[in-house]
Design a protein around this motif. Sequence first.
Motif, PDB file in Angstrom:
ATOM      1  N   ARG A   1     -88.758  38.876  17.254  1.00  0.00           N
ATOM      2  CA  ARG A   1     -88.667  37.442  17.546  1.00  0.00           C
ATOM      3  C   ARG A   1     -87.259  37.046  17.969  1.00  0.00           C
ATOM      4  NH1 ARG A   1     -89.219  34.070  13.633  1.00  0.00           N
ATOM      5  NH2 ARG A   1     -89.203  35.514  11.852  1.00  0.00           N
ATOM      6  N   SER A   2     -86.260  37.722  17.413  1.00  0.00           N
ATOM      7  CA  SER A   2     -84.868  37.405  17.747  1.00  0.00           C
ATOM      8  C   SER A   2     -84.513  37.774  19.185  1.00  0.00           C
ATOM      9  CB  SER A   2     -83.920  38.137  16.785  1.00  0.00           C
ATOM     10  OG  SER A   2     -84.031  39.550  16.935  1.00  0.00           O
ATOM     11  N   LYS A   3     -85.352  38.561  19.821  1.00  0.00           N
ATOM     12  CA  LYS A   3     -85.101  38.987  21.205  1.00  0.00           C
ATOM     13  C   LYS A   3     -85.873  38.144  22.215  1.00  0.00           C
ATOM     14  CE  LYS A   3     -83.912  43.807  20.205  1.00  0.00           C
ATOM     15  NZ  LYS A   3     -83.538  43.528  18.809  1.00  0.00           N
ATOM     16  N   LEU A   4     -86.530  37.088  21.751  1.00  0.00           N
ATOM     17  CA  LEU A   4     -87.317  36.225  22.627  1.00  0.00           C
ATOM     18  C   LEU A   4     -86.669  34.844  22.724  1.00  0.00           C
ATOM     19  CD1 LEU A   4     -90.838  37.215  21.270  1.00  0.00           C
ATOM     20  CD2 LEU A   4     -89.835  37.918  23.452  1.00  0.00           C
TER      21      LEU A   4
ATOM     22  N   ALA B   1     -96.638  34.481   4.386  1.00  0.00           N
ATOM     23  CA  ALA B   1     -95.974  34.098   5.628  1.00  0.00           C
ATOM     24  C   ALA B   1     -94.484  34.430   5.551  1.00  0.00           C
ATOM     25  CB  ALA B   1     -96.176  32.605   5.888  1.00  0.00           C
ATOM     26  N   PHE B   2     -93.892  34.265   4.376  1.00  0.00           N
ATOM     27  CA  PHE B   2     -92.475  34.574   4.179  1.00  0.00           C
ATOM     28  C   PHE B   2     -92.185  36.036   4.514  1.00  0.00           C
ATOM     29  CE2 PHE B   2     -89.240  36.371   1.350  1.00  0.00           C
ATOM     30  CZ  PHE B   2     -88.135  35.598   1.679  1.00  0.00           C
ATOM     31  N   ILE B   3     -93.018  36.942   4.007  1.00  0.00           N
ATOM     32  CA  ILE B   3     -92.833  38.370   4.270  1.00  0.00           C
ATOM     33  C   ILE B   3     -93.034  38.675   5.747  1.00  0.00           C
ATOM     34  CG2 ILE B   3     -93.829  40.662   3.898  1.00  0.00           C
ATOM     35  CD1 ILE B   3     -92.077  39.846   1.636  1.00  0.00           C
ATOM     36  N   PHE B   4     -94.061  38.075   6.358  1.00  0.00           N
ATOM     37  CA  PHE B   4     -94.343  38.351   7.760  1.00  0.00           C
ATOM     38  C   PHE B   4     -93.208  37.846   8.651  1.00  0.00           C
ATOM     39  CE2 PHE B   4     -97.757  38.181  11.311  1.00  0.00           C
ATOM     40  CZ  PHE B   4     -97.501  39.508  11.631  1.00  0.00           C
ATOM     41  N   LYS B   5     -92.588  36.729   8.281  1.00  0.00           N
ATOM     42  CA  LYS B   5     -91.432  36.251   9.028  1.00  0.00           C
ATOM     43  C   LYS B   5     -90.320  37.295   9.004  1.00  0.00           C
ATOM     44  CE  LYS B   5     -91.976  31.251   8.427  1.00  0.00           C
ATOM     45  NZ  LYS B   5     -91.389  30.026   7.800  1.00  0.00           N
ATOM     46  N   ALA B   6     -90.075  37.863   7.815  1.00  0.00           N
ATOM     47  CA  ALA B   6     -89.022  38.882   7.693  1.00  0.00           C
ATOM     48  C   ALA B   6     -89.366  40.128   8.495  1.00  0.00           C
ATOM     49  CB  ALA B   6     -88.822  39.234   6.215  1.00  0.00           C
ATOM     50  N   GLN B   7     -90.628  40.540   8.445  1.00  0.00           N
ATOM     51  CA  GLN B   7     -91.045  41.744   9.172  1.00  0.00           C
ATOM     52  C   GLN B   7     -90.874  41.611  10.681  1.00  0.00           C
ATOM     53  OE1 GLN B   7     -95.020  41.811   7.097  1.00  0.00           O
ATOM     54  NE2 GLN B   7     -94.692  44.022   7.184  1.00  0.00           N
TER      55      GLN B   7
ATOM     56  N   GLY C   1     -84.491  49.087   9.313  1.00  0.00           N
ATOM     57  CA  GLY C   1     -84.288  50.526   9.270  1.00  0.00           C
ATOM     58  C   GLY C   1     -84.598  51.190   7.954  1.00  0.00           C
ATOM     59  N   VAL C   2     -85.056  50.437   6.957  1.00  0.00           N
ATOM     60  CA  VAL C   2     -85.328  51.022   5.646  1.00  0.00           C
ATOM     61  C   VAL C   2     -86.784  51.449   5.568  1.00  0.00           C
ATOM     62  CG1 VAL C   2     -85.441  50.589   3.169  1.00  0.00           C
ATOM     63  CG2 VAL C   2     -83.525  49.710   4.497  1.00  0.00           C
ATOM     64  N   GLY C   3     -87.020  52.713   5.262  1.00  0.00           N
ATOM     65  CA  GLY C   3     -88.392  53.186   5.121  1.00  0.00           C
ATOM     66  C   GLY C   3     -88.648  53.778   3.762  1.00  0.00           C
ATOM     67  N   GLY C   4     -87.595  54.299   3.147  1.00  0.00           N
ATOM     68  CA  GLY C   4     -87.718  54.811   1.783  1.00  0.00           C
ATOM     69  C   GLY C   4     -88.635  56.005   1.658  1.00  0.00           C
TER      70      GLY C   4
ATOM     71  N   ASP D   1     -96.852  49.461   7.919  1.00  0.00           N
ATOM     72  CA  ASP D   1     -95.746  48.516   7.874  1.00  0.00           C
ATOM     73  C   ASP D   1     -95.348  48.207   9.311  1.00  0.00           C
ATOM     74  OD1 ASP D   1     -94.574  50.872   8.706  1.00  0.00           O
ATOM     75  OD2 ASP D   1     -93.158  51.027   7.036  1.00  0.00           O
ATOM     76  N   LEU D   2     -94.235  47.538   9.485  1.00  0.00           N
ATOM     77  CA  LEU D   2     -93.703  47.301  10.818  1.00  0.00           C
ATOM     78  C   LEU D   2     -92.223  47.653  10.769  1.00  0.00           C
ATOM     79  CD1 LEU D   2     -94.360  46.324  13.651  1.00  0.00           C
ATOM     80  CD2 LEU D   2     -93.743  44.016  12.942  1.00  0.00           C
ATOM     81  N   PRO D   3     -91.862  48.862  11.216  1.00  0.00           N
ATOM     82  CA  PRO D   3     -90.461  49.291  11.133  1.00  0.00           C
ATOM     83  C   PRO D   3     -89.515  48.284  11.777  1.00  0.00           C
ATOM     84  CG  PRO D   3     -91.870  51.123  11.767  1.00  0.00           C
ATOM     85  CD  PRO D   3     -92.721  49.893  11.816  1.00  0.00           C
ATOM     86  N   ARG D   4     -88.453  47.936  11.053  1.00  0.00           N
ATOM     87  CA  ARG D   4     -87.499  46.928  11.539  1.00  0.00           C
ATOM     88  C   ARG D   4     -86.319  47.609  12.237  1.00  0.00           C
ATOM     89  NH1 ARG D   4     -86.908  41.912   9.563  1.00  0.00           N
ATOM     90  NH2 ARG D   4     -84.742  42.314   8.976  1.00  0.00           N
ATOM     91  N   THR D   5     -86.627  48.471  13.190  1.00  0.00           N
ATOM     92  CA  THR D   5     -85.587  49.177  13.938  1.00  0.00           C
ATOM     93  C   THR D   5     -85.347  48.476  15.262  1.00  0.00           C
ATOM     94  OG1 THR D   5     -87.193  50.637  15.005  1.00  0.00           O
ATOM     95  CG2 THR D   5     -86.291  51.370  12.890  1.00  0.00           C
TER      96      THR D   5
END
Length: 275
Positions: free
Chosen positions: A24-27, A13-19, A172-175, A251-255
Motif C-alpha cells: 500500500r505504501s507504494k501506491l 482489520a488492524f492485523i491486515f493493515k499491518a500485513q 522480513g520476519v518469518g521466524g 501469511d503475506l511476507p513483508r519484504t
Amino acid sequence: MRTLMLHGHATSAFIFKAQTIPFRSKLDKSFTFDFIDGPYTCPPFRGLSTVVPTAYGWIKNNDIDSLREAVQWLTRYIEVNGPYDCICCFSKASAVVMAMLMDETLVDIELRERIMPRSIIFINGSIEYPFLEELGMPISAKARQIKYKTEQLVKQRTDGVAKLARTLVKPGVGGGLWDDTSKLMHNPKRLPPVFDCFGLDFTFLPQDALLSIPSVHIVGAKDPIWPSGVQLAYLCDPAKRQFYDHQGGHDLPRTPQVGADIAAIFKELSLKMKC
C-alpha cells in the motif's frame, strides 16, 4: 481504485493493515482501502493474543447456514458502503466473497450485479465445500481428506508459535514458521488438472458459471492451504485470472520485493478498469 480489504480468520482489520503496508505504501492516493472487521468475535491465534486480545471471523461454523449468514452480512455492508472497484480478501474471507459472487441460492442475480466488484484479489485463498455443494458439485472423499489435513497443518503451526505476531507485522520476519515443507500435499511448481484438482472435478461447471471478472490469486509455495487456493482459482475464468507466488506460507511476507510485486498487481488491475 477503491478496494474493500477483508482479513483472515481469527485476526482483524488492524492485523491486515499491518500485513499490507509494504504494497500500500507504494501506491498513490488514487488507491484507497476500506478495512473492516468480520461480523463475529473469536479467540485470536495463540501467538496473536498479545497484539489483538479480540479477533474476528467471518463464519461461525463450516456449514451452509453459517455461510449464508456471512454472505448476507457482507452483502448489506457493500450495499451501504460500496460500490468497490476491487475486493481483496485473505484466507477464510475468500470463501465468503466467492459464495456471495457466484451462488444464486445465496444472493439473487439483481443484487449480485449491484455489489459485484470490477476485480478481485485472493491472498492465500480458502474455499468452503458447502458452497460448492450448493452449486451441485460433488465433493469426493479425497477432497475432504486433503482439506482437513491442510487446515490442521496451518492450525498446528500457528497455535504452536508464540512469536506469530512478529511474522505478521514486522518486515522480513518469518521466524521459520513455514520452512518445514515435508508434510505439504502439493507441488507449487505444477498446477493440477482441472478434472482432478485435489479431488474436485471442475469440468462439472460450465464456462458461463465461472466468475468472469479479472481475478488475481496470490499464493505461497510453503502454504499448507495452497490446494484450497488453487481450487478457488479454478472457479474463475482462466482467461481473466493470474497467479502470483509470494514464496511464503499462510501469511503475506513483508519484504520489499513482495510489496513491489503486489503494488504492481494493483496498478495493472487499475489500468485494466480504465480501458
